[in-house]
Design an enzyme around this catalytic site. Structure first.
Site, mmCIF file in Angstrom:
data_model
loop_
_atom_site.group_PDB
_atom_site.id
_atom_site.type_symbol
_atom_site.label_atom_id
_atom_site.label_comp_id
_atom_site.label_asym_id
_atom_site.label_seq_id
_atom_site.Cartn_x
_atom_site.Cartn_y
_atom_site.Cartn_z
ATOM 1 N N TYR A 158 0.757 -0.993 0.014
ATOM 2 C CA TYR A 158 0.132 0.006 -0.266
ATOM 3 C C TYR A 158 0.887 1.204 -0.034
ATOM 4 O O TYR A 158 0.497 2.216 -0.488
ATOM 5 C CB TYR A 158 -1.023 0.117 1.117
ATOM 6 C CG TYR A 158 -2.192 0.851 0.919
ATOM 7 C CD1 TYR A 158 -2.383 1.775 1.821
ATOM 8 C CD2 TYR A 158 -3.083 0.678 -0.191
ATOM 9 C CE1 TYR A 158 -3.430 2.705 1.823
ATOM 10 C CE2 TYR A 158 -3.938 1.522 -0.098
ATOM 11 C CZ TYR A 158 -4.408 2.654 0.713
ATOM 12 O OH TYR A 158 -5.452 3.425 0.363
ATOM 13 N N LYS A 165 -3.335 8.138 3.401
ATOM 14 C CA LYS A 165 -4.576 8.013 4.096
ATOM 15 C C LYS A 165 -4.283 8.609 5.437
ATOM 16 O O LYS A 165 -5.084 9.136 6.151
ATOM 17 C CB LYS A 165 -4.676 6.629 4.102
ATOM 18 C CG LYS A 165 -5.496 6.059 2.742
ATOM 19 C CD LYS A 165 -6.591 6.833 2.213
ATOM 20 C CE LYS A 165 -7.104 6.137 1.079
ATOM 21 N NZ LYS A 165 -8.202 7.054 0.437
HETATM 22 N N1 LIG Z 1 -11.331 -0.593 -2.979
HETATM 23 C C1 LIG Z 1 -11.249 -0.717 -1.887
HETATM 24 O O1 LIG Z 1 -10.674 -1.682 -1.475
HETATM 25 C C2 LIG Z 1 -11.020 0.529 -0.876
HETATM 26 C C3 LIG Z 1 -11.012 0.254 0.419
HETATM 27 C C4 LIG Z 1 -10.933 1.410 1.355
HETATM 28 C C5 LIG Z 1 -10.742 2.961 0.896
HETATM 29 N N2 LIG Z 1 -11.148 2.793 -0.513
HETATM 30 C C6 LIG Z 1 -10.988 4.347 -1.129
HETATM 31 O O2 LIG Z 1 -12.400 4.394 -1.486
HETATM 32 C C7 LIG Z 1 -12.113 5.564 -2.621
HETATM 33 C C8 LIG Z 1 -12.646 5.066 -3.917
HETATM 34 O O3 LIG Z 1 -12.008 4.359 -4.374
HETATM 35 P P1 LIG Z 1 -12.569 3.033 -5.160
HETATM 36 O O4 LIG Z 1 -12.032 1.689 -4.600
HETATM 37 O O5 LIG Z 1 -13.979 3.129 -5.447
HETATM 38 O O6 LIG Z 1 -11.989 3.029 -6.720
HETATM 39 P P2 LIG Z 1 -12.581 3.703 -8.049
HETATM 40 O O7 LIG Z 1 -11.372 3.500 -8.960
HETATM 41 O O8 LIG Z 1 -13.899 3.212 -8.517
HETATM 42 O O9 LIG Z 1 -12.585 5.227 -7.545
HETATM 43 C C9 LIG Z 1 -11.420 6.199 -7.424
HETATM 44 C C10 LIG Z 1 -12.251 7.333 -7.931
HETATM 45 O O10 LIG Z 1 -10.974 8.494 -8.026
HETATM 46 C C11 LIG Z 1 -11.197 9.235 -9.020
HETATM 47 N N3 LIG Z 1 -10.083 10.228 -9.158
HETATM 48 C C12 LIG Z 1 -8.647 9.793 -9.326
HETATM 49 N N4 LIG Z 1 -7.946 10.704 -9.614
HETATM 50 C C13 LIG Z 1 -8.943 11.980 -9.511
HETATM 51 C C14 LIG Z 1 -8.665 13.511 -9.851
HETATM 52 N N5 LIG Z 1 -7.504 13.945 -9.999
HETATM 53 N N6 LIG Z 1 -9.753 14.007 -9.593
HETATM 54 C C15 LIG Z 1 -11.124 13.634 -9.502
HETATM 55 N N7 LIG Z 1 -11.039 12.427 -9.222
HETATM 56 C C16 LIG Z 1 -10.003 11.441 -9.204
HETATM 57 C C17 LIG Z 1 -11.380 8.377 -10.108
HETATM 58 O O11 LIG Z 1 -11.883 8.843 -11.295
HETATM 59 C C18 LIG Z 1 -12.562 7.197 -9.672
HETATM 60 O O12 LIG Z 1 -13.669 7.667 -9.880
HETATM 61 C C19 LIG Z 1 -10.606 5.863 -2.701
HETATM 62 O O13 LIG Z 1 -10.353 7.088 -1.736
HETATM 63 C C20 LIG Z 1 -9.931 4.723 -2.148
HETATM 64 O O14 LIG Z 1 -8.823 4.861 -1.400
HETATM 65 C C21 LIG Z 1 -11.067 1.951 -1.395
HETATM 66 C C1 LIG Z 2 -7.054 -2.794 -0.626
HETATM 67 C C2 LIG Z 2 -5.997 -2.114 -1.418
HETATM 68 C C3 LIG Z 2 -6.036 -0.989 -2.317
HETATM 69 C C4 LIG Z 2 -7.334 -0.227 -2.467
HETATM 70 N N1 LIG Z 2 -7.434 0.762 -1.873
HETATM 71 C C5 LIG Z 2 -7.688 0.651 -0.385
HETATM 72 C C6 LIG Z 2 -7.043 2.080 -2.376
HETATM 73 O O1 LIG Z 2 -6.932 2.888 -1.718
HETATM 74 C C7 LIG Z 2 -6.610 2.096 -3.767
HETATM 75 C C8 LIG Z 2 -5.973 3.429 -4.313
HETATM 76 C C9 LIG Z 2 -5.258 3.329 -5.467
HETATM 77 C C10 LIG Z 2 -4.589 4.713 -5.733
HETATM 78 N N2 LIG Z 2 -4.179 4.884 -6.753
HETATM 79 C C11 LIG Z 2 -4.090 3.859 -7.792
HETATM 80 C C12 LIG Z 2 -4.656 2.557 -7.556
HETATM 81 C C13 LIG Z 2 -5.193 2.468 -6.262
HETATM 82 C C14 LIG Z 2 -4.460 1.421 -8.687
HETATM 83 C C15 LIG Z 2 -4.405 2.048 -9.801
HETATM 84 C C16 LIG Z 2 -3.443 3.144 -10.243
HETATM 85 O O2 LIG Z 2 -2.736 3.356 -10.998
HETATM 86 N N3 LIG Z 2 -3.180 3.931 -8.916
HETATM 87 O O3 LIG Z 2 -5.044 -0.678 -3.063
HETATM 88 C C17 LIG Z 2 -3.905 -1.322 -2.524
HETATM 89 C C18 LIG Z 2 -2.581 -1.394 -2.891
HETATM 90 C C19 LIG Z 2 -1.739 -2.333 -2.400
HETATM 91 C C20 LIG Z 2 -2.208 -3.311 -1.263
HETATM 92 C C21 LIG Z 2 -3.502 -3.170 -1.020
HETATM 93 C C22 LIG Z 2 -4.503 -2.335 -1.536
#
Ligand SMILES: NC(=O)c1ccc[n+]([C@@H]2O[C@H](COP(=O)([O-])OP(=O)(O)OC[C@H]3O[C@@H](n4cnc5c(N)ncnc54)[C@H](O)[C@@H]3O)[C@@H](O)[C@H]2O)c1
Ligand SMILES: Cc1c(CN(C)C(=O)CCc2cnc3c(c2)CCC(=O)N3)oc2ccccc12
Length: 259
Positions: A158, A165
């Site tokens: 991560y 975060k």
């Molecule tokens: N998926 C997981 O496991 C997980 C777990 C905990 C927290 N999160 C958090 O949830 C949030 C949403 O991520 P997700 O998992 O739904 O993935 P996702 O890819 O569906 O959403 C990420 C969003 O970020 C937007 N984004 C990226 N760069 C941007 C910019 N410069 N301006 C505006 N928007 C921008 C993308 O367009 C996308 O809509 C993130 O903050 C991520 O860290 C995800």
């Molecule tokens: C869970 C988990 C996530 C999901 N999560 C909590 C996240 O916050 C995803 C954040 C994220 C931010 N930037 C990018 C990507 C993911 C992949 C594609 C890219 O090009 N850029 O991401 C990980 C990355 C490493 C290990 C675990 C995780």
């Protein structure tokens, strides 16, 4: 059932039907909120069309491009809210980004550019959007952002997103302190791993999900809808006494020691 009728909600971060923001938008809509949706514009307008089609059933009254790296787009988003809505009640910050290369391998190899990019998009943007929302939340409000356990404990790979975060969660506390007197609450939801565009682009996410299914008290991972329900709660008067908090929606995984 919780009631958000008459509430104006801006939801950022919907990219597709797996996005956590999509789960949140659905539950806010079900609770009666009036939705404004922002999307990250791409050069060919593909994202705009895809997101517009997805959110159409929720009848958003605003649908605006907002790249958080583009200050004029942020300003015009909130000017449109002021002109069209007059007041804003709910802001959902549900976006993050880091260079893919910074999400695997040695953390010590994080570049200056990669560090700044991840912090700018994933953490600073909450300060920007909250500052823009503050004058429009004339009847108080609720701001919700999405965080992850990797911001408080080491989750392999991560890396720099964990730093982002950690900063995001501290942003929540400082913003809650500043905005509380205006009855604007600021909270984070720490979601367990969910298969989305962002997480699927990361190696090993399926192994992590399987690990959580074996260790988490509920023996499963959570869904975007479950996160959406928690967000609706944090946006409603049912959470009127809660601000500056991180609410874990992770099937209980975070409490386990030999996780
Ligand atoms: N998926 C997981 O496991 C997980 C777990 C905990 C927290 N999160 C958090 O949830 C949030 C949403 O991520 P997700 O998992 O739904 O993935 P996702 O890819 O569906 O959403 C990420 C969003 O970020 C937007 N984004 C990226 N760069 C941007 C910019 N410069 N301006 C505006 N928007 C921008 C993308 O367009 C996308 O809509 C993130 O903050 C991520 O860290 C995800
Ligand atoms: C869970 C988990 C996530 C999901 N999560 C909590 C996240 O916050 C995803 C954040 C994220 C931010 N930037 C990018 C990507 C993911 C992949 C594609 C890219 O090009 N850029 O991401 C990980 C990355 C490493 C290990 C675990 C995780």
């Amino acid at each position: 059932m919780l009631n958000l009728t008459g509430k104006n909600a801006l939801v950022t971060g919907i990219a597709n039907n797996r996005s956590i923001a999509w789960g949140i938008a659905q539950q806010l809509h079900q609770a009666g909120a009036n939705l404004g949706i922002t999307y990250l514009p791409d050069e060919k307008g593909r994202m705009e069309n895809k997101v517009a089609e997805l959110v159409a059933p929720l009848n958003p009254s605003l649908f605006l491009p907002c790249d958080v790296r583009n200050e004029p787009q942020i300003q015009s988003t909130f000017e449109t809210i002021r002109d069209k809505w007059g007041k804003l009640d709910i802001l959902i910050h549900c976006l993050a980004f880091a260079n893919k290369d910074d999400l695997s391998g040695d953390f010590s190899k994080t570049t200056r550019e990669g560090f700044n990019l991840a912090l700018e998009i994933s953490a600073y943007s909450l300060i920007q959007l909250s500052g823009a929302a503050k004058p429009l939340m004339t009847e108080g409000g609720s701001i919700v952002t999405l965080t992850y356990l990797g911001g408080v404990r080491v989750i392999p790979n991560y890396n720099v997103m964990g730093i982002a975060k950690a900063a995001l969660e501290m942003n929540v506390r400082y913003l809650a302190a500043e905005l509380g007197p205006q009855n604007i609450r600021v909270n984070a939801i720490s979601a367990g791993p969910i298969r989305t565009l962002a997480s699927s682009a990361v190696g090993g996410i399926l192994d992590m999900i399987h690990h959580v299914e074996e260790v988490a008290p509920l023996r499963r991972t959570v869904t975007q809808i479950e996160v959406g329900n928690a967000a609706a709660f944090l946006c409603s008067d049912l959470s009127s006494g809660i601000t500056g908090q991180v609410l874990y929606v992770d099937a209980g995984y975070e409490i386990m020691g030999m996780g």
